[in-house]
Design an enzyme around this catalytic site. Structure first.
Site, short mmCIF file in Angstrom:
data_model
loop_
_atom_site.label_atom_id
_atom_site.label_comp_id
_atom_site.label_asym_id
_atom_site.label_seq_id
_atom_site.Cartn_x
_atom_site.Cartn_y
_atom_site.Cartn_z
CG ASP A 142 9.66 73.54 -77.24
OD1 ASP A 142 10.78 73.76 -77.75
OD2 ASP A 142 8.59 73.72 -77.85
CG HIS A 218 11.48 75.70 -80.65
ND1 HIS A 218 10.47 75.03 -79.99
CD2 HIS A 218 11.05 75.83 -81.93
CE1 HIS A 218 9.50 74.75 -80.82
NE2 HIS A 218 9.81 75.24 -82.02
CB SER A 534 6.75 75.79 -83.18
OG SER A 534 7.20 74.48 -83.23
#
EC number: 3.4.21.-
Length: 756
Positions: A142, A218, A534
């Site tokens: 990620d 994220h 996600s």
């Protein structure tokens, strides 16, 4: 492609407001995929890559200038800067399986785990039986990690597993000796593929850390959802208060940063997967995907995932955020576990009280003070109440008032900014459900549907001085809030391999509360609510960690089968699961695969639909891979059977027949992982107009017989081309219900497109 915290469908989750600004390089990056390694020594593998490039480029200097990565652990291949003609030349070499152009991938809580029944409350719970995932290692590919988050503290952790071969890399504002610990045991970063393709990233426009440190948040959010440590009294703008934790608080986390400013180069992602396989991760989690569905053999994550799965590493990956349109699903290889997103039984009702004392409950994440009573306005000509026209046509009537507008499409931040800039005090937006709530403490922005919006509009037009009061949002959870497949979640059917059902499973992915980077504009005390597939992917990854802890001998396909066949097809309260979109409907397998993940049931599935690498070879044969290509992928001579196998016989925990004309017979094999002496009987819920017969109708297992095969004969009564109809096939012993979805489309006229 610049969006912020509305969590719109363009990204798998929206985490920052950026536009990538790169210097375009002359040559392009290609991944030259060579299949299984011919050498165990990584240096020998790399040397073979250099020799192949030398034969093309003619000098050692040119090779060193060209090569970006050598993939030498999980499989063999390399990334290199090549012209189109050079890429064509190298693709014609006999040892090359595929030359794949570099692709940009997009990066796709306190309540979630209780909602799914994964609670630490008693000794018989999955969380306790699996020892919270202790001694399992999950690799997260990620945007990096914010290591100071308390979700990554290692209090109570024992030593790092001795099998771990990875490590931590220092870099900008990241010190390996300080920031890694017994929980965060690995941290690496990969950017060469992005730089080789586009040039040096402009970090003035796109702030980033050249290290494993996560700028936007994220990756931090994803990693803490999988395995964040217990942290009490966490909330977000005062909402959703409780104890935050990941699904497997005892898991060891290894972070591989391959995403930068919201984008991930395929070459970098593939290198991260290669390193993770070498390092010894037990599970891989990827909350990213291509913007359009790609064939598995030309898709970087599918190539890397094949070799990971062949080595016993489950790969959990996001379905994408291009929903609710059909055939938008990405990451469709049969060997990965593809995750759709649902809501959970939590919402944030926000009271809107009109001057006539009628109260409407909208949805918002508003933690500020009560507003009202204040003026309420609906911008008429030339705006016609259109949210998207607010920014283009500033209107002085909005000053000091709450504005009502209607959004025909997915709303943008521009509408909110326009009202704020015009001096407006709040915004009520009528729209289709998009699960796109902007968190705020100062400016109330409330979502409602078109029907409620029309009610408010009627009130405005019924009085000369309309007024409104907006209260702070509340947290509501429990059976009064139904579960829905999120609007943004990408949908099947699978356009690349129509007989492979995708998505495989669904999990909560809306308003998930987890750790975040303090750089994020949506940060509140180190936490944020985010939405996207996600966010659903790490929920499933957390469950896979627990299953791997309890069943270390289970293959990736066994784990997938256990999850799919035990899933809820109603929500945990027993209510139907709907699918949000332009119109709401009952969810079907193209929305949620097997259903909503049911972690406690997945521990003891009774029967599993298991597969080995040989099964995936049969899949390759069925879709016309050549013997030579398959042999290179596997690193050994392989010959497809003649006649070639049917893709319908792939031992998946689902049956999907995209082109039924007349009758077809297919085979499945189940393995007993429940009580030794068991008898299962079949229960068939056939799709409308479809006949389904199973032989035998009873399966008997004992000490000597742990596997049983059965045939499924499917025929249609339809006389015309139809859409898909859905049903199920369940094996039951009155203790376990092993259910797989059945999806069938009748095609009397083959390969016919009907626009009517």
């Amino acid at each position: 492609m610049s969006k912020t915290i509305l969590f719109l469908a363009l990204f798998l989750s929206i985490v920052l407001n950026v536009q990538i600004s790169f210097v375009v390089a002359e040559s392009k990056v290609y991944v030259v995929y060579l299949g299984e390694k011919e050498h165990d020594n990584p240096e020998s593998v790399t040397e073979s890559h250099h020799q192949m490039l030398w034969s093309l480029l003619g000098s050692k200097e040119a090779v060193l200038d060209s090569i970006v990565y050598s993939y030498r652990h999980g499989f063999s291949g390399f990334a290199a800067k090549l012209t189109e003609s050079q890429a064509q030349q190298i693709s014609e070499l006999p040892e090359v399986v595929q030359v794949i152009p570099n692709t940009l991938y997009e990066m796709t809580t306190t309540r979630t785990w209780d909602y799914l029944g994964v609670s630490p409350g008693n000794s018989d719970s999955l969380l306790q039986k699996a020892n919270m995932g202790y001694n399992v290692i999950v690799g997260v590919i990620d945007s990096g990690v914010w290591p100071e988050s308390e979700m990554f503290n290692d209090k109570g952790f024992g030593p790092i597993p001795s099998r771990w071969k990875g490590g931590c890399e220092s870099g900008e504002l990241f010190n390996a000796s300080i920031h890694c610990n017994r929980k965060l045991i690995g941290a690496k970063y990969f950017v060469d593929g992005l730089v080789a393709e586009f040039g040096v990233v402009n970090r003035t426009q796109n702030p980033e850390y050249l290290s494993p440190r996560d700028f936007a948040g994220h990756g931090t959010h994803v990693a803490s959802t999988i395995g964040g440590s217990f942290l009490p009294n966490v909330s977000y703008v005062g909402l959703g208060r409780g104890t935050a934790r990941g699904g497997a608080p005892g898991v060891h986390i290894a972070v591989y940063k391959a995403c930068w400013s919201g984008y991930c180069s395929g070459a970098d992602v593939l290198k991260a997967m290669d390193e993770a396989i070498h390092d010894g991760v037990d599970i891989l989690s990827l909350s990213l995907g291509p913007s359009v569905p790609l064939f598995p053999e030309t898709e970087h994550t599918s190539v890397g995932a094949f070799h990971a799965v062949a080595k016993g590493i489950p790969v959990v990956i996001a379905a994408g955020n291009a929903g609710p349109t059909a055939q938008t699903i990405s990451n469709v290889a049969p060997w990965v576990l593809t995750v759709a997103a649902t809501t959970q039984d939590r919402s944030f009702p926000t009271a809107i009280t009109l001057g006539n004392n009628i109260t409407i409950l909208g949805q918002a994440i508003y933690g500020g003070p009560e507003l009202g009573f204040v003026g309420l306005t609906y911008p008429e000509s030339p705006l016609s109440g259109d949210c998207e026209k607010l920014s283009a046509n500033p209107n002085s009537t909005m000053e000091g008032k709450v504005v009502l507008c209607f959004a025909a499409s997915t709303p943008s931040n521009a509408a909110i900014a326009a009202v704020i800039n015009a001096g407006g005090l709040g915004l009520i937006m009528a729209k289709n459900p998009t699960h796109s709530l902007t968190p705020t403490r100062k400016f109330p922005w409330v979502s409602i549907d078109f029907e409620l919006g029309t009610d408010i509009l009627f009130y405005i037009r019924s009085t000369r001085s309309p007024i409104v009061k907006i209260q702070a949002s509340k947290t509501l959870f429990g059976q009064s809030v139904s579960t829905k497949v999120a609007t943004f979640s990408s949908r099947g059917p699978n356009s690349v391999s129509p007989a492979i059902l995708k998505p495989d499973i669904a999990a909560p992915g809306v308003n998930i509360l987890a750790a975040i980077s303090p750089n994020s504009s949506i940060n509140d005390g180190g936490f944020a609510m985010m939405s996207g597939t996600s966010m659903a992917t790490p929920v499933v990854s957390g469950v896979v960690v627990l299953l791997k802890s309890l069943h270390p001998d289970w293959s990736p396909s066994a784990i997938k089968s256990a999850i799919v066949t035990t899933a809820w097809r109603t929500d945990p309260s027993g209510e139907p699961i709907f699918a949000d979109g332009s119109s709401r409907k009952l969810a079907d397998p193209f929305d949620y695969g097997g259903g909503l993940i049911n972690p406690e049931k997945a521990v003891k599935p009774g029967l599993i639909y298991d597969m080995t690498t040989d099964d995936y070879v049969m899949y390759m044969c069925s879709v016309d891979y050549s013997d030579i290509s398959i042999s290179r992928v596997l690193g050994k001579i392989t010959v497809c059977p003649n006649p070639k196998p049917s893709v319908l016989d792939l031992n998946l925990p689902s049956i999907t027949i995209p082109n039924l004309r007349g009758e077809v017979t297919l085979t499945r094999t189940v393995t007993n992982v429940g009580p030794v002496n068991s008898v299962y009987k079949v229960v068939i819920d056939p799709p409308t107009g479809i006949n389904v017969a199973v032989t035998p109708a009873e399966l008997v297992f004992d000490y000597t017989t742990t596997k049983r095969s059965f045939t499924v004969r499917v025929s249609t009564t339809h006389k015309v081309n139809t859409g898909y109809y859905f049903g199920s096939l369940t094996w039951t012993d009155n203790m376990h219900n092993v259910a797989i979805p059945v999806s069938v489309r009748t095609q009397i006229l083959q390969r016919y497109y009907d626009e009517n």
